[in-house]
Design a protein around this motif. Structure first.
Motif, PDB file in Angstrom:
ATOM      1  N   PRO A   1      -1.425   4.172  -8.752  1.00  0.00           N
ATOM      2  CA  PRO A   1      -0.423   5.077  -8.176  1.00  0.00           C
ATOM      3  C   PRO A   1      -0.968   5.789  -6.938  1.00  0.00           C
ATOM      4  CG  PRO A   1      -0.517   5.319 -10.564  1.00  0.00           C
ATOM      5  CD  PRO A   1      -1.660   4.434 -10.179  1.00  0.00           C
ATOM      6  N   GLU A   2      -0.130   5.864  -5.908  1.00  0.00           N
ATOM      7  CA  GLU A   2      -0.414   6.498  -4.630  1.00  0.00           C
ATOM      8  C   GLU A   2      -1.350   5.661  -3.752  1.00  0.00           C
ATOM      9  OE1 GLU A   2      -1.648  10.529  -4.978  1.00  0.00           O
ATOM     10  OE2 GLU A   2      -0.009  11.083  -6.337  1.00  0.00           O
ATOM     11  N   PHE A   3      -1.803   4.509  -4.231  1.00  0.00           N
ATOM     12  CA  PHE A   3      -2.631   3.597  -3.430  1.00  0.00           C
ATOM     13  C   PHE A   3      -1.964   2.232  -3.273  1.00  0.00           C
ATOM     14  CE2 PHE A   3      -5.560   6.672  -5.171  1.00  0.00           C
ATOM     15  CZ  PHE A   3      -6.352   6.987  -4.092  1.00  0.00           C
ATOM     16  N   GLY A   4      -1.234   1.813  -4.297  1.00  0.00           N
ATOM     17  CA  GLY A   4      -0.596   0.509  -4.258  1.00  0.00           C
ATOM     18  C   GLY A   4      -1.421  -0.555  -4.964  1.00  0.00           C
TER      19      GLY A   4
ATOM     20  N   ASN B   1     -13.748   7.655  -4.421  1.00  0.00           N
ATOM     21  CA  ASN B   1     -13.662   8.987  -5.016  1.00  0.00           C
ATOM     22  C   ASN B   1     -12.244   9.288  -5.481  1.00  0.00           C
ATOM     23  OD1 ASN B   1     -15.708   8.749  -2.836  1.00  0.00           O
ATOM     24  ND2 ASN B   1     -16.411  10.697  -3.690  1.00  0.00           N
ATOM     25  N   GLN B   2     -11.257   8.909  -4.661  1.00  0.00           N
ATOM     26  CA  GLN B   2      -9.878   9.192  -5.016  1.00  0.00           C
ATOM     27  C   GLN B   2      -9.336   8.194  -6.047  1.00  0.00           C
ATOM     28  OE1 GLN B   2      -7.365   9.891  -1.541  1.00  0.00           O
ATOM     29  NE2 GLN B   2      -9.201  10.386  -0.342  1.00  0.00           N
ATOM     30  N   LEU B   3      -9.814   6.945  -5.998  1.00  0.00           N
ATOM     31  CA  LEU B   3      -9.390   5.980  -7.016  1.00  0.00           C
ATOM     32  C   LEU B   3      -9.828   6.430  -8.408  1.00  0.00           C
ATOM     33  CD1 LEU B   3     -10.177   2.548  -5.280  1.00  0.00           C
ATOM     34  CD2 LEU B   3      -7.907   3.487  -5.775  1.00  0.00           C
ATOM     35  N   ARG B   4     -10.974   7.076  -8.476  1.00  0.00           N
ATOM     36  CA  ARG B   4     -11.467   7.557  -9.778  1.00  0.00           C
ATOM     37  C   ARG B   4     -10.630   8.695 -10.340  1.00  0.00           C
ATOM     38  NH1 ARG B   4     -17.855   7.250  -8.142  1.00  0.00           N
ATOM     39  NH2 ARG B   4     -18.263   5.170  -8.986  1.00  0.00           N
TER      40      ARG B   4
ATOM     41  N   TYR C   1       0.821  -1.208   0.000  1.00  0.00           N
ATOM     42  CA  TYR C   1       0.000   0.000   0.000  1.00  0.00           C
ATOM     43  C   TYR C   1       0.857   1.261   0.000  1.00  0.00           C
ATOM     44  CZ  TYR C   1      -3.288  -3.569   1.577  1.00  0.00           C
ATOM     45  OH  TYR C   1      -4.029  -4.704   1.689  1.00  0.00           O
ATOM     46  N   GLU C   2       0.310   2.293  -0.606  1.00  0.00           N
ATOM     47  CA  GLU C   2       0.960   3.603  -0.630  1.00  0.00           C
ATOM     48  C   GLU C   2       0.109   4.615   0.134  1.00  0.00           C
ATOM     49  OE1 GLU C   2       1.849   4.411  -4.730  1.00  0.00           O
ATOM     50  OE2 GLU C   2       2.957   2.535  -4.986  1.00  0.00           O
ATOM     51  N   GLY C   3       0.520   5.874   0.108  1.00  0.00           N
ATOM     52  CA  GLY C   3       0.014   6.871   1.049  1.00  0.00           C
ATOM     53  C   GLY C   3      -1.487   7.092   1.074  1.00  0.00           C
ATOM     54  N   ASN C   4      -2.180   6.997  -0.043  1.00  0.00           N
ATOM     55  CA  ASN C   4      -3.609   7.319  -0.079  1.00  0.00           C
ATOM     56  C   ASN C   4      -4.513   6.177   0.370  1.00  0.00           C
ATOM     57  OD1 ASN C   4      -3.045   9.866  -0.902  1.00  0.00           O
ATOM     58  ND2 ASN C   4      -3.693   9.597  -3.038  1.00  0.00           N
ATOM     59  N   ALA C   5      -3.943   5.002   0.571  1.00  0.00           N
ATOM     60  CA  ALA C   5      -4.753   3.876   1.061  1.00  0.00           C
ATOM     61  C   ALA C   5      -5.012   4.058   2.556  1.00  0.00           C
ATOM     62  CB  ALA C   5      -4.047   2.556   0.812  1.00  0.00           C
ATOM     63  N   GLU C   6      -6.265   3.911   2.963  1.00  0.00           N
ATOM     64  CA  GLU C   6      -6.627   4.034   4.378  1.00  0.00           C
ATOM     65  C   GLU C   6      -6.437   2.677   5.044  1.00  0.00           C
ATOM     66  OE1 GLU C   6     -10.659   5.270   4.286  1.00  0.00           O
ATOM     67  OE2 GLU C   6     -10.235   7.204   3.339  1.00  0.00           O
ATOM     68  N   THR C   7      -5.598   2.631   6.075  1.00  0.00           N
ATOM     69  CA  THR C   7      -5.306   1.351   6.725  1.00  0.00           C
ATOM     70  C   THR C   7      -5.517   1.433   8.223  1.00  0.00           C
ATOM     71  OG1 THR C   7      -2.955   1.895   7.000  1.00  0.00           O
ATOM     72  CG2 THR C   7      -3.593   0.748   4.968  1.00  0.00           C
TER      73      THR C   7
ATOM     74  N   THR D   1     -14.676   2.509   0.121  1.00  0.00           N
ATOM     75  CA  THR D   1     -15.503   3.545   0.737  1.00  0.00           C
ATOM     76  C   THR D   1     -15.787   4.638  -0.276  1.00  0.00           C
ATOM     77  OG1 THR D   1     -13.595   4.800   1.522  1.00  0.00           O
ATOM     78  CG2 THR D   1     -14.451   3.079   2.970  1.00  0.00           C
ATOM     79  N   ILE D   2     -16.890   5.336  -0.063  1.00  0.00           N
ATOM     80  CA  ILE D   2     -17.245   6.449  -0.933  1.00  0.00           C
ATOM     81  C   ILE D   2     -17.784   7.579  -0.076  1.00  0.00           C
ATOM     82  CG2 ILE D   2     -19.548   5.495  -1.390  1.00  0.00           C
ATOM     83  CD1 ILE D   2     -19.323   6.777  -4.201  1.00  0.00           C
ATOM     84  N   ASP D   3     -17.279   8.769  -0.301  1.00  0.00           N
ATOM     85  CA  ASP D   3     -17.709   9.941   0.445  1.00  0.00           C
ATOM     86  C   ASP D   3     -18.753  10.676  -0.385  1.00  0.00           C
ATOM     87  OD1 ASP D   3     -18.060  12.123   1.982  1.00  0.00           O
ATOM     88  OD2 ASP D   3     -15.977  12.838   1.915  1.00  0.00           O
TER      89      ASP D   3
END
Length: 726
Positions: free
Chosen positions: A534-537, A392-395, A318-324, A554-556
């Motif tokens: 990229p940025e999620f892994g 939302n960010q994956l899109r 995982y990279e920085g934007n993934a919520e863990t 998840t979706i906001d």
């Protein structure tokens, strides 16, 4: 004489209910082998409660209330925590049932959750217990259900791992006892033997001796050996040779190291590989592979093994934007392997301090060593990061970045053989052409396997010929296969449009046993897809029909327009919810902030399912019409027997005349009621109809005593209704 069903509570009725319970139990026993049914004892207890309520003749409304309470208590015990009377769990259950009912009407059976399937199973057992009780106590017949039970057991014994050796013996003994008791009941009613109080004992002793002796003799007597081998390998293994078979026969499911030639059927294997105690539902990884050959998977290179002691310093997902969030799982191995199974996001392994781990950075397979010797661990604890991915960010991922900028990365994870047919590439472009970002393209390919006529099957699975591509055969010819077919095909389609992805193999979460304990068997061996963002892994996806992703997306809904920063709350446990609906339907826009969540969930009307529903209604109506002589009397008795008014006698008598007409006994034109009554009595060899007609005429010509005449004649009318309908 009229044949009425006596409501009685005696030893004979109790015996028939017990035998009915045991017969239905035989249908339940194979479920632990052929399915993923856990907590089977609760379903068996529920069947016992159903038969007890039927035996004690508890009123239907009260019995239904008791059964519903038991069902919800058992569902709470299996799937929820806390006290049953706390009622805090009911809100979650209502939302989940509502979501599943929507899936039910959309005929999306595979997406229904385990909780809702358990509810449907409880209802099915409720109906089955009542039908068996009705057949035995009221109809005094059970032969059809007995034959059906024997057929069910023998088919499972032949085509599944279930061993029905003793099940057949139990079923035959139970069946002979039931048939003997029911035959005695029929003879007793026909010959009017109720006044002989000890006749039941005289009948039961020879019946019991006969059943036991015949069963023992059948079991001990010599038997001919099978005339041909096990039919499953016989039917599926032969005829599959072809050019591409290369001697590949029937395989047994489980982890294997050679994936270079995929395809062909396999046999189930319920041997336990490991058990795990974990709060989160996880897929358990063993290794990944990056090179598709047209026939299967291989590792493109053999990299130098990199050691670590306890803390994972080699692999990263995982990279920085993934919520863990941090999580832990305790694993107890039941089979010996020198590699470990672990979830994505592994941070450390708690084990004896002298154990060293060696990881392959490409395949991500982790082996355990003590000194220079490979060691097979029995127990270890894994600490890991459980990931949630914000849709939302994956899109927002549309271009390249992250690891994709490193030399060789895209070449490895978008690699395809030159022999790949052009129609596979064309299909990939067709599926993704209208999608604007990477996430929507990936979801479009993942959904393609659910929205088309692909079937999950482990037996009727073809092996590609020597000049045939494995994915091409699955996509355009067979469309039938298991996880390897689905996962490999999804990766090839993604790579065909330049999206880096890789093949992962390991195990699903296994069967939930109790508490936080899961049992993983060879039957849980599985493969799935990971896509790089990229940025999620590496983000997991699940194209195989009947399987669900173990990670949360998840979706906001407030991210556009409202400037709100509060995320959509996530459930503590991994349960499907309405938010998952949004994730599975990318067309639902997150911009509709003024609408409620339910308003944004689209209901798709399908003429196909409407026609199926309409034909089902017509079929049910036809069956009800042709069987009306059997069920209509109970409605008539229910409608008229308990009423006391001036008109009920006349309506009930006319209903009897109509029922006689349905039975083929019609009143001729100009025939008086008395003449018709004598004709009916001559047909049934009784004088009941004439007595009822005389009473009816007294009520008809002297309206002031209609209620009294009805009270005196209601039993006679009820007997005639039942006699006509028998």
């Amino acid at each position: 004489m009229s044949q009425t069903v006596e409501k009685r509570i005696d030893i004979q009725s109790f015996l028939m209910n017990v035998l009915g319970f045991l017969l239905l139990w035989e249908w339940m026993r194979p479920l632990t082998v052929i399915g993923d049914t856990s907590e089977l004892y609760m379903f068996i207890i529920f069947i016992g409660i159903c038969f007890l309520l039927l035996f004690f003749q508890v009123k239907r409304i009260l019995a239904a209330i008791i059964k519903l309470i038991v069902i919800f208590y058992m569902i709470h015990s299996i799937y929820y925590k806390g006290l049953f009377l706390d009622f805090a769990w009911i809100q979650d259950a209502i939302l989940e049932f509502g979501h599943n009912i929507e899936l039910l009407f959309r005929a999306n059976w595979l997406e229904m959750t385990s909780i809702f399937r358990s509810l449907l199973f409880f209802i099915l057992l409720w109906l089955m217990s009542y039908l068996i009780h009705f057949w035995m106590i009221h109809q005094k017949r059970i032969l059809f259900f007995l034959v059906l039970t024997v057929s069910y057991i023998t088919v499972l014994d032949t085509f599944s791992p279930y061993d029905a050796k003793y099940a057949i013996i139990r079923t035959i003994i139970i069946g002979f006892l039931v048939l003997g008791v029911l035959q005695f009941e029929r003879i007793k009613g026909k010959e009017q033997l109720e006044r002989y109080t000890d006749i039941g004992k005289k009948w039961s002793i020879p019946l019991l001796v006969f059943v036991l002796l015949s069963s023992t003799f059948a079991y001990l007597s010599p038997k001919a050996s099978p005339q041909w081998p096990d039919p499953v390998p016989f039917l599926t293994g032969y005829g599959k040779g072809g050019e591409g078979a290369g001697g590949v026969g029937i395989k047994r499911i489980g982890y294997g190291t050679n994936d270079s030639n995929l395809g062909g059927p396999f046999l189930a294997d319920d041997r336990v590989v490991f058990t795990v105690e974990a709060r989160k539902r996880n897929y358990w990884r063993v290794e990944t592979k990056d090179q598709y050959t047209g026939k299967g998977w291989e590792a493109s290179a053999k990299l130098e093994q990199m050691p670590f002691i306890q803390e994972n310093t080699v692999l990263n997902w995982y990279e920085g934007n993934a919520e863990t969030e941090e999580a832990q799982a305790e694993i107890e191995m039941k089979m010996d392997y020198s590699h470990i199974t672990y979830p994505a996001g592994l941070t450390s392994v708690e084990v004896d301090p002298d154990i060293v781990f060696s990881a392959d950075p490409l395949t991500e397979k982790i082996r355990s060593y003590r000194g220079a010797d490979a060691i097979k661990l029995k127990e270890y604890t894994v600490n890991y990061e459980y990931a949630r991915f914000p849709i939302n960010q994956l899109r927002e991922v549309t271009g390249t970045g992250g690891l994709e900028l490193e030399p060789g990365f895209l070449e490895s994870y978008t690699q395809l053989p030159n022999s790949l047919p052009q129609r596979v590439r064309d299909l990939a472009n067709e599926i993704t052409s209208t999608k604007e970002n990477r996430y929507e393209k990936v979801k479009a390919v993942e959904s393609y396997f659910n929205n088309n006529s692909f079937l999950y099957d482990t037996v009727n699975v073809a092996i590609p010929a020597s000049d045939q591509d494995y994915v091409d055969q699955f996509l355009f010819e067979t469309q039938t296969g298991y996880c390897d077919n689905f996962s490999t095909s999804m990766i090839v389609l993604l790579r065909a449009v330049g999206i880096p992805s890789r093949w992962v193999k390991g195990y699903t979460e296994g069967e939930h046993k109790h508490g936080r304990i899961y049992e993983v068997t060879n039957n849980n061996a599985h493969s799935w897809v990971e896509v790089y963002f990229p940025e999620f892994g590496w983000v997991p996806f699940e194209p195989t029909k009947g399987f669900s992703n173990s990670n949360q997306f998840t979706i906001d809904l407030t991210s556009n327009g409202n400037n709100a920063e509060t995320p959509v709350p996530q459930p503590e446990q991994d349960k499907p919810n309405l938010q998952d609906k949004l994730e599975k339907d990318p067309e639902v826009s997150s911009n509709n902030n003024n609408k409620s969540l339910l308003d944004q969930v689209k209901f798709e009307f399908s003429w196909k399912y409407f026609l199926i529903f309409l034909l089902s209604v017509i079929l049910i109506g036809y069956v009800l019409f042709i069987t009306r002589m059997k069920w209509l009397p109970f409605i008539l008795i229910k409608a008229y027997k308990g009423k006391k008014n001036d008109n009920v006698y006349f309506k009930a008598y006319n209903a009897l005349l109509k029922q006689l007409e349905r039975a083929g006994i019609s009143r001729k034109e100009g025939q008086t009621l008395r003449d018709f009554a004598r004709y009916v009595d001559s047909f049934y060899h009784s004088d009941d109809m004439e007595k009822l007609t005389l009473s009816y005429e007294r009520a008809l010509y002297r309206r002031d005593n209609a209620i009294k005449e009805w009270e005196k004649s209601v039993e006679l009318w009820e007997n005639l209704i039942k006699k006509v309908s028998s």
